[in-house]
Scaffold this motif. Structure first.
Motif, PDB file in Angstrom:
ATOM      1  N   LYS A  31      67.640 114.888  14.685  1.00  0.00           N
ATOM      2  CA  LYS A  31      68.768 114.289  13.982  1.00  0.00           C
ATOM      3  C   LYS A  31      68.479 114.330  12.489  1.00  0.00           C
ATOM      4  N   TYR A  33      70.118 112.996   8.959  1.00  0.00           N
ATOM      5  CA  TYR A  33      71.104 112.090   8.373  1.00  0.00           C
ATOM      6  C   TYR A  33      71.461 112.504   6.947  1.00  0.00           C
ATOM      7  N   THR A  36      76.107 115.624   6.892  1.00  0.00           N
ATOM      8  CA  THR A  36      77.331 115.995   7.600  1.00  0.00           C
ATOM      9  C   THR A  36      78.511 116.166   6.654  1.00  0.00           C
ATOM     10  N   ASN A  41      80.282 115.014  12.268  1.00  0.00           N
ATOM     11  CA  ASN A  41      79.047 114.381  12.725  1.00  0.00           C
ATOM     12  C   ASN A  41      78.865 114.645  14.212  1.00  0.00           C
ATOM     13  N   ASN A  45      77.131 106.586  14.471  1.00  0.00           N
ATOM     14  CA  ASN A  45      76.414 106.440  13.200  1.00  0.00           C
ATOM     15  C   ASN A  45      75.464 105.244  13.240  1.00  0.00           C
ATOM     16  N   SER A  47      75.385 102.555  11.313  1.00  0.00           N
ATOM     17  CA  SER A  47      75.992 101.251  11.085  1.00  0.00           C
ATOM     18  C   SER A  47      76.802 100.751  12.278  1.00  0.00           C
ATOM     19  N   SER A  56      83.252 110.810  11.451  1.00  0.00           N
ATOM     20  CA  SER A  56      82.813 110.442  10.102  1.00  0.00           C
ATOM     21  C   SER A  56      83.975 110.608   9.132  1.00  0.00           C
ATOM     22  N   ASP A  61      77.303 111.193   4.106  1.00  0.00           N
ATOM     23  CA  ASP A  61      77.074 109.765   4.343  1.00  0.00           C
ATOM     24  C   ASP A  61      75.725 109.597   5.036  1.00  0.00           C
ATOM     25  N   ASN A  63      74.691 107.328   6.847  1.00  0.00           N
ATOM     26  CA  ASN A  63      74.838 106.756   8.190  1.00  0.00           C
ATOM     27  C   ASN A  63      75.124 107.803   9.258  1.00  0.00           C
ATOM     28  N   GLU A  64      75.600 108.959   8.851  1.00  0.00           N
ATOM     29  CA  GLU A  64      76.026 109.998   9.795  1.00  0.00           C
ATOM     30  C   GLU A  64      74.943 111.050   9.973  1.00  0.00           C
ATOM     31  N   TRP A  65      74.874 111.637  11.176  1.00  0.00           N
ATOM     32  CA  TRP A  65      73.840 112.629  11.442  1.00  0.00           C
ATOM     33  C   TRP A  65      74.406 113.835  12.178  1.00  0.00           C
ATOM     34  N   LYS A  66      73.616 114.873  12.136  1.00  0.00           N
ATOM     35  CA  LYS A  66      73.922 116.121  12.827  1.00  0.00           C
ATOM     36  C   LYS A  66      72.607 116.684  13.348  1.00  0.00           C
TER      37      LYS A  66
END
Length: 93
Positions: A31, A33, A36, A41, A45, A47, A56, A61, A63-66
């Motif tokens: 992952k 963060y 994205t 995403n 996330n 949060s 997303s 951001d 907080n977002e992942w890929k």
């Protein structure tokens, strides 16, 4: 064997192959963060404001992942989960 039974057997075989292959693929990815693009995403996330892929609202951001290939996140200017959590804590203070 009738045609329906053959199709069902082929589908079951394909599904079982996919289930066995998935853990190997997941081991080769991590992952990442903060990299994205809005709406791209891979899942929930940090949060907890959403729990699905593609939700997303803004790009880059923390907080977002890929998922990315293992070992490539830092080169993309991304963060690990721990780094993203620390960044979120800094924003709150």
């Amino acid at each position: 064997m009738n045609q329906r039974a053959m199709i069902a057997a082929a589908a079951a075989s394909l599904l079982s192959t996919m289930l066995v292959a998935t853990p190997a693929v997941a081991q080769e990815k991590e992952k990442c963060y903060g990299i994205t693009v809005a709406g791209q995403n891979d899942c929930a996330n940090l949060s907890g404001t959403h729990s699905c892929a593609g939700q997303s609202k803004v790009g880059a951001d923390a907080n977002e992942w890929k998922y990315v290939a293992k070992g490539t996140c830092a080169g993309m200017k991304g963060m690990s989960a721990e780094q993203a959590k620390m960044k979120a804590m800094e924003k709150k203070s």
